[in-house]
Design a protein around this motif. Structure first.
Motif, short mmCIF file in Angstrom:
data_model
loop_
_atom_site.label_atom_id
_atom_site.label_comp_id
_atom_site.label_asym_id
_atom_site.label_seq_id
_atom_site.Cartn_x
_atom_site.Cartn_y
_atom_site.Cartn_z
N LEU A 418 0.81 -1.22 0.00
CA LEU A 418 0.00 0.00 0.00
C LEU A 418 0.84 1.27 0.00
O LEU A 418 0.28 2.36 -0.13
CB LEU A 418 -0.93 0.02 1.22
CG LEU A 418 -1.97 -1.10 1.28
CD1 LEU A 418 -2.77 -1.00 2.55
CD2 LEU A 418 -2.89 -1.07 0.07
N TYR A 419 2.17 1.15 0.13
CA TYR A 419 3.01 2.34 0.23
C TYR A 419 3.03 3.09 -1.11
O TYR A 419 3.44 2.55 -2.15
CB TYR A 419 4.43 1.93 0.63
CG TYR A 419 5.38 3.09 0.82
CD1 TYR A 419 5.24 3.94 1.90
CD2 TYR A 419 6.41 3.31 -0.07
CE1 TYR A 419 6.11 5.00 2.09
CE2 TYR A 419 7.29 4.37 0.10
CZ TYR A 419 7.13 5.20 1.18
OH TYR A 419 8.00 6.26 1.36
N LYS A 420 2.55 4.32 -1.09
CA LYS A 420 2.45 5.18 -2.29
C LYS A 420 1.68 4.47 -3.41
O LYS A 420 2.02 4.60 -4.59
CB LYS A 420 3.84 5.58 -2.78
CG LYS A 420 4.58 6.49 -1.82
CD LYS A 420 5.92 6.93 -2.40
CE LYS A 420 6.65 7.86 -1.44
NZ LYS A 420 7.96 8.29 -1.96
N ASN A 421 0.66 3.74 -3.05
CA ASN A 421 -0.13 2.97 -4.02
C ASN A 421 -1.60 3.31 -3.81
O ASN A 421 -2.33 2.58 -3.14
CB ASN A 421 0.13 1.47 -3.85
CG ASN A 421 -0.60 0.63 -4.88
OD1 ASN A 421 -1.14 1.14 -5.86
ND2 ASN A 421 -0.62 -0.67 -4.67
N GLN A 422 -2.03 4.43 -4.36
CA GLN A 422 -3.42 4.85 -4.18
C GLN A 422 -4.39 3.89 -4.86
O GLN A 422 -5.52 3.69 -4.38
CB GLN A 422 -3.62 6.26 -4.71
CG GLN A 422 -2.86 7.31 -3.92
CD GLN A 422 -3.24 8.72 -4.31
OE1 GLN A 422 -3.99 8.94 -5.27
NE2 GLN A 422 -2.72 9.70 -3.58
N LYS A 423 -3.95 3.28 -5.93
CA LYS A 423 -4.80 2.29 -6.59
C LYS A 423 -5.05 1.10 -5.68
O LYS A 423 -6.19 0.64 -5.51
CB LYS A 423 -4.12 1.84 -7.89
CG LYS A 423 -4.91 0.79 -8.66
CD LYS A 423 -4.14 0.36 -9.90
CE LYS A 423 -4.87 -0.76 -10.63
NZ LYS A 423 -4.09 -1.24 -11.80
N GLY A 424 -4.00 0.59 -5.06
CA GLY A 424 -4.16 -0.54 -4.13
C GLY A 424 -4.97 -0.16 -2.91
O GLY A 424 -5.77 -0.96 -2.40
N GLN A 425 -4.78 1.06 -2.39
CA GLN A 425 -5.57 1.52 -1.26
C GLN A 425 -7.06 1.54 -1.60
O GLN A 425 -7.90 1.10 -0.80
CB GLN A 425 -5.11 2.91 -0.84
CG GLN A 425 -3.74 2.94 -0.19
CD GLN A 425 -3.25 4.35 0.08
OE1 GLN A 425 -3.60 5.29 -0.65
NE2 GLN A 425 -2.44 4.52 1.12
N GLY A 426 -7.36 2.02 -2.81
CA GLY A 426 -8.76 2.04 -3.22
C GLY A 426 -9.35 0.64 -3.35
O GLY A 426 -10.52 0.41 -3.01
N GLU A 427 -8.54 -0.30 -3.82
CA GLU A 427 -9.05 -1.68 -3.95
C GLU A 427 -9.33 -2.31 -2.59
O GLU A 427 -10.31 -3.03 -2.42
CB GLU A 427 -8.02 -2.52 -4.73
CG GLU A 427 -7.90 -2.14 -6.20
CD GLU A 427 -6.78 -2.88 -6.89
OE1 GLU A 427 -6.03 -3.60 -6.18
OE2 GLU A 427 -6.63 -2.75 -8.12
N ILE A 428 -8.48 -2.04 -1.60
CA ILE A 428 -8.69 -2.60 -0.26
C ILE A 428 -9.93 -1.98 0.37
O ILE A 428 -10.79 -2.69 0.93
CB ILE A 428 -7.45 -2.37 0.62
CG1 ILE A 428 -6.24 -3.12 0.04
CG2 ILE A 428 -7.72 -2.81 2.04
CD1 ILE A 428 -6.41 -4.61 -0.04
N VAL A 429 -10.05 -0.66 0.31
CA VAL A 429 -11.21 0.01 0.92
C VAL A 429 -12.49 -0.39 0.21
O VAL A 429 -13.56 -0.53 0.85
CB VAL A 429 -11.00 1.54 0.90
CG1 VAL A 429 -12.25 2.27 1.37
CG2 VAL A 429 -9.81 1.92 1.76
N SER A 430 -12.43 -0.61 -1.10
CA SER A 430 -13.65 -0.96 -1.84
C SER A 430 -14.21 -2.31 -1.40
O SER A 430 -15.42 -2.55 -1.53
CB SER A 430 -13.35 -0.99 -3.34
OG SER A 430 -12.44 -2.01 -3.66
N THR A 431 -13.36 -3.20 -0.86
CA THR A 431 -13.88 -4.49 -0.39
C THR A 431 -14.69 -4.36 0.89
O THR A 431 -15.36 -5.31 1.30
CB THR A 431 -12.70 -5.45 -0.14
OG1 THR A 431 -11.82 -4.89 0.83
CG2 THR A 431 -11.94 -5.71 -1.42
N LEU A 432 -14.65 -3.16 1.52
CA LEU A 432 -15.45 -2.93 2.72
C LEU A 432 -16.77 -2.23 2.42
O LEU A 432 -17.65 -2.20 3.28
CB LEU A 432 -14.65 -2.07 3.71
CG LEU A 432 -13.49 -2.76 4.43
CD1 LEU A 432 -12.59 -1.72 5.07
CD2 LEU A 432 -14.00 -3.74 5.47
N LEU A 433 -16.89 -1.65 1.24
CA LEU A 433 -18.09 -0.88 0.91
C LEU A 433 -19.26 -1.80 0.62
O LEU A 433 -19.08 -2.92 0.12
CB LEU A 433 -17.81 0.03 -0.29
CG LEU A 433 -16.68 1.06 -0.09
CD1 LEU A 433 -16.46 1.86 -1.36
CD2 LEU A 433 -16.99 1.98 1.08
#
Length: 988
Positions: A418-433
């Motif tokens: 997730l370090y400097k990876n906004q795309k990966g951060q969005g994918e992780i958070v999207s699994t909670l929505l």
């Protein structure tokens, strides 16, 4: 480091030594029998002294050799006595007896026994310490004279095994005892490091392997020597040795080479760049080809693979410069090294420590590099159905039955992903929505695993999940806002609760300190730089009283860290407050702190975080490396957030409302400025992309241009070859007796052709010059016409001048007609020549066809016929090519002829215009003559009238002038008229 005598002599080369070398220790000299065994044991000092005297005073080499050999046999048991009495004599032997390899070898072995610390023979701890003291003291005595080390380096150039191997062991022992001092002496010695590098090329494995150990000790913590060794082609030699020994399946030699590579690369940016640019990273991929699951994992293989993984981590360490790290990460992905590591990561039967180190290695290979992070997100575990590798790793992290070290490695891997990876951060958070959660429950997502770990009964799982979720929000305001939408179903029949509210509920329940610390770090990360999240947090009326109550209480030392984190969270709620809630505006929260806590007390509690003993440890490295779960308190990224916010929160607490307003205005201005800067950055990025595209197009066009130029060059050369073949064919055809006449005509035609073309060009130039002459004549005619027109206006123009002009015009017209006839004749001759060339071409074609159809010479075989047919076909193609060229030349001549005709037509039109002008002038001249005749008649009538009037006046008696005077006046008038006419005629 394992001892040389124990690990190297027995496992690497002792079995390969000559048999007589093993007997030297037990072979006394001829004079050794003079003393009995009892006397030698009871008086070792006397024995050693006599041997030293023999070494120093004996003139016979054999006597000195035997004495040195006896000293060697005594040096292990009586180390101190031999070292004190014999060291100077042994050094003198090294200086004076270099011609004898045996005595040099005995002397080196004796010095090695004196200086080295043989741990096998040291049983008690006190004796071991005493031995180490002896070794360092003797080493200091030996290197006090730098010439001794230089002498030892020169001895290593000897190829004799009995000199080189003891010399390597002695120098290694010196480096182990006093490494920095010996390193400095070797560094200033001419070609010192280069001499030692030659040991790696020695064909005797025992010397090569001990040479590796020597270089290990030489390169330890010395950047200058590391650079010299690297540029002496050490990487190439060491990698070759590793490959020869079988990579990870090799023995302890592979381990030693890997440790030497670590010494050369660790914290040495120059060597790392040299290693990358030398394409040595690509040679690391075969190391991790572990083979089948049943191939076995020996202890040495595990050790080798562990050191190999550490070597990869050295190249991509977060402490390296970012540019160097990213270039190594790129090379590892391109050569397939990352893919190989992920294969080990997902394999079964891998030992736990290798799996843990592989996870840590993959973490740093993908950390901060988008391409590698995207690849890691696409890796699936070999399960049914396949699951993403991230999900499988998170399952291990929240499983309390897994080893603690493995769970820490998985957390580090998730953080690096997730370090400097906004795309990966969005994918992780999207699994909670709610919109992306799998309603069937067939698969487990990363978000569900994190929520499960966040609210489990295991405090370590709570902390790991909270830190992992905090990294999904790190420096990403969009995902912080998206996470506010997450709703949790706490129990059946109750309405869902937001994730933010559930975290604060767990805090208020008084769980374990590790759990509360993890949740507070998550909340601080979530609310920082996100006013919307602050508003949601303050909207729950129970949160602020809980925080103030926690901060205001006087609790024990264990709770001080929680108080500090609560103070930080409350300070974040003040600093990032947008004043959207009237009851919890900045000023009211400050007043609340001042009334219930006190500003000084609040700042003191806030300082508990950075003063904690584990805070500085966590701030050093990104990797969560803890000896036990109890030490797992702080996260590295959170320590950076505390360092950033502690000062600004302190200032915000002491600021007045007016200063807050000014700061808000400054913030708005900065935000506007940042938006403008971001806009321009995007524009620059787009322009950079366009420039890259244009550069690619330019490079493509350049390549195409080069290809076309190459093709043109090839075609030109082919045309030249065809011309040469054609000329050769003409010569060969000219020698044929049956068709000698036809080909001689053809040759003549071809020879005349270029001359005719040149002659036609010369005639064309002549026509152009004639055209210019006609234009000049036309200009003269124009001036003549102007003069005639001006002469018509003057009443005194005479007939002679007009007649002369008309005669000249007629002559010039005749000349022009003659020139025109000449040009026409030239054109006719050129057209006849062109027709002649065309007819000759047809005849040449007919003769060529006739030659092709001619009967072959009798007696030739079918193969000869085929060859001749091929030659004739080639000649025909050449003749056809020549014919095409002749057609092109004829076409060019016809075009020139057309141009000349056009020029002649223009000249004819010009002549016709001149003829018309001449006719007009002749008519004007005729009219002027008629007018002159009429004037003469009128003048005669007037003269008659004047004469009659004069007579009448005379008759009447009036005086009248004489006729002579009148005539003289008339003559003057006539002369004036003649002068005017002469001038006009001169102008014409």
């Amino acid at each position: 480091m394992r001892d040389t005598e124990r690990g190297r002599d027995t496992g690497r080369g002792s079995s390969r030594l000559p048999a007589r070398n093993l007997m030297w220790d037990s072979m006394p000299g001829p004079q050794d029998h003079a003393l009995s065994r009892r006397q030698m044991l009871s008086h070792p000092g006397v024995r050693i002294q006599k041997l030293c005297d023999r070494v120093s005073s004996s003139t016979l080499l054999d006597d000195r050799r035997n004495a040195v050999r006896a000293l060697k046999s005594l040096s292990k048991k009586y180390r101190l006595e031999v070292g004190i009495q014999a060291m100077d004599h042994l050094i003198h032997v090294l200086q004076t007896d270099r011609s004898d390899s045996e005595i040099i070898g005995y002397a080196l072995d004796t010095l090695y026994n004196i200086i080295s610390n043989d741990e096998e023979e040291e049983v008690e701890e006190n004796s071991t310490r005493q031995s180490e003291d002896f070794g360092s003291q003797f080493t200091e005595i030996f290197i006090k004279q730098q010439e001794n080390v230089t002498l030892l380096l020169s001895l290593l150039e000897e190829f004799d095994f009995h000199v080189r191997w003891p010399g390597v062991k002695l120098l290694t022992s010196l480096l182990k005892q006093l490494g920095p001092q010996v390193q400095q002496i070797i560094l200033v010695s001419p070609m010192g490091v280069s001499r030692l590098m030659d040991l790696l090329a020695d064909s005797r494995e025992v010397i090569r392997n001990d040479g590796v150990l020597l270089l290990q000790a030489l390169t330890r913590s010395n950047g200058a020597i590391q650079k010299i060794v690297a540029f002496e082609n050490a990487f190439e030699r060491l990698l070759d040795i590793i490959t020869e020994e079988g990579n990870s399946d090799g023995g302890i030699v592979v381990e030693d080479c890997l440790i030497l590579l670590q010494n050369l690369l660790k914290n040495n940016n120059s060597n790392q760049n040299f290693f990358k640019e030398g394409s040595y990273i690509q040679r690391m991929k075969p190391w991790f080809d572990v083979g089948d699951e049943n191939s076995g994992w020996s202890a040495q293989k595990v050790t080798n693979l562990h050191v190999m993984l550490q070597l990869v981590r050295v190249l991509v360490s977060p402490t390296n410069p970012p540019g160097a790290t990213s270039s190594c990460q790129k090379a590892m992905f391109q050569c397939g090294l990352l893919q190989q590591l992920c294969t080990i990561l997902m394999a079964t039967g891998v030992p736990a420590d290798i799996l843990t180190e592989t996870i840590n290695t993959v973490s740093e290979v993908i950390r901060g590099y988008q391409v590698n992070q995207d690849y890691f997100a696409s890796v699936n575990a070999p399960s049914n159905p396949p699951r993403p590798a991230i999900v499988v790793l998170l399952m291990s992290m929240v499983n309390e039955r897994q080893p603690f070290v493995l769970r820490c490695a998985v957390l580090y891997c998730f953080q690096c992903f997730l370090y400097k990876n906004q795309k990966g951060q969005g994918e992780i958070v999207s699994t909670l929505l709610p919109s992306t959660i799998d309603a069937t429950g067939n698969s487990v997502s990363a978000g569900q695993l994190l929520c499960g770990g966040l609210f489990s009964t295991d405090s370590l799982s709570n902390w790991c999940a909270a830190v992992a979720l905090a990294h999904a929000l790190q420096e990403n305001a969009t995902q912080k806002e998206q996470l506010l939408r997450v709703q949790l179903a706490t129990s059946i029949g109750n309405p869902p609760v937001s994730l933010l509210q559930q975290c604060t509920n767990i805090l208020s329940q008084g769980s374990k300190i590790q759990t509360r610390v993890g949740l507070l770090m998550l909340l601080c990360t979530w609310l920082s730089n996100c006013p919307i999240a602050v508003t949601h947090f303050l909207h729950n009326s129970a949160n602020v009283p809980f925080l103030t109550g926690q901060i205001a209480e006087n609790l024990g030392e264990e709770e001080q860290l929680v108080q500090g984190l609560c103070a930080l969270l409350l300070g974040i709620s003040i600093y990032f407050n947008d004043n959207s809630l009237e009851s919890y505006m900045k000023e009211k929260l400050k007043q609340l702190i001042e009334k219930r806590i006190g500003k000084e007390n609040f700042i003191e509690k806030l300082g508990f975080i950075s003063k904690h003993e584990l805070y500085s440890r966590a701030s050093q490295k990104p990797q969560p490396n803890f000896p036990s779960p109890e030490y797992m308190i702080f996260d590295h990224e959170f320590t950076k957030l505390v360092k950033e916010l502690e000062g600004v929160i302190t200032k915000a607490i002491y600021k007045s409302s007016e200063e807050d307003k000014k700061e808000e205005e400054v913030k708005k201005t900065l935000e506007q400025h940042d938006s403008i800067v971001t806009h321009y950055k995007n524009m620059i990025r787009e322009q950079d992309l366009q420039l890259e595209e244009l550069k690619q197009q330019i490079s493509t066009l350049k390549c195409q241009n080069e290809q076309l130029q190459t093709a043109v060059t090839q075609q030109v050369s082919q045309i030249q070859q065809h011309k040469d073949q054609y000329n050769l064919l003409k010569v060969q055809l000219g020698k044929d007796n049956q068709h000698q006449g036809s080909y001689s005509d053809k040759t003549q035609v071809n020879g005349i052709q270029s001359e005719e073309v040149g002659r036609l060009r010369e005639e064309l130039e002549e026509l152009k010059s004639n055209q210019e002459l006609l234009q000049s004549q036309l200009a003269e005619k124009n001036s003549l016409i102007e003069n005639l027109k001006s002469s018509q206006t003057s009443p005194g123009t005479n007939e002679q001048s007009s007649a002369t002009a008309s005669a000249r015009d007629s002559e010039q017209i005749a000349e022009l007609k003659q020139e025109l006839a000449t040009l026409k004749s030239q054109l006719n001759s050129q057209s006849m020549e062109i027709t002649k060339l065309q007819t000759e071409k047809q005849e040449l074609l007919q003769k060529t066809e006739t030659f092709a159809k001619s009967v072959p010479v009798p007696g030739e075989s079918e193969a000869g016929m085929a060859t001749k047919t091929t030659d004739v076909e080639g000649r025909l193609s050449a003749l056809l090519q020549e014919t095409k060229e002749l057609k092109n030349e004829i076409k060019a001549l016809s075009e020139e002829r057309t141009a000349i005709k056009e020029q002649l037509d223009a000249s004819n039109s010009t002549i016709a215009i001149l003829q018309n002008e001449k006719n007009k002038l002749e008519m004007d001249v005729t009219d002027s003559k008629k007018e002159q005749d009429d004037l003469l008649v009128l003048l005669a009538d007037q003269d008659q009238k004047i004469f009659s009037l004069k007579n009448k006046l005379k008759e009447l008696g009036h005086p009248v002038e004489e006729e002579d005077e009148l005539e003289s006046g008339d003559q003057d008038d006539e002369e004036d008229e003649d002068e005017d006419d002469g001038k006009d005629q001169g102008h014409i």
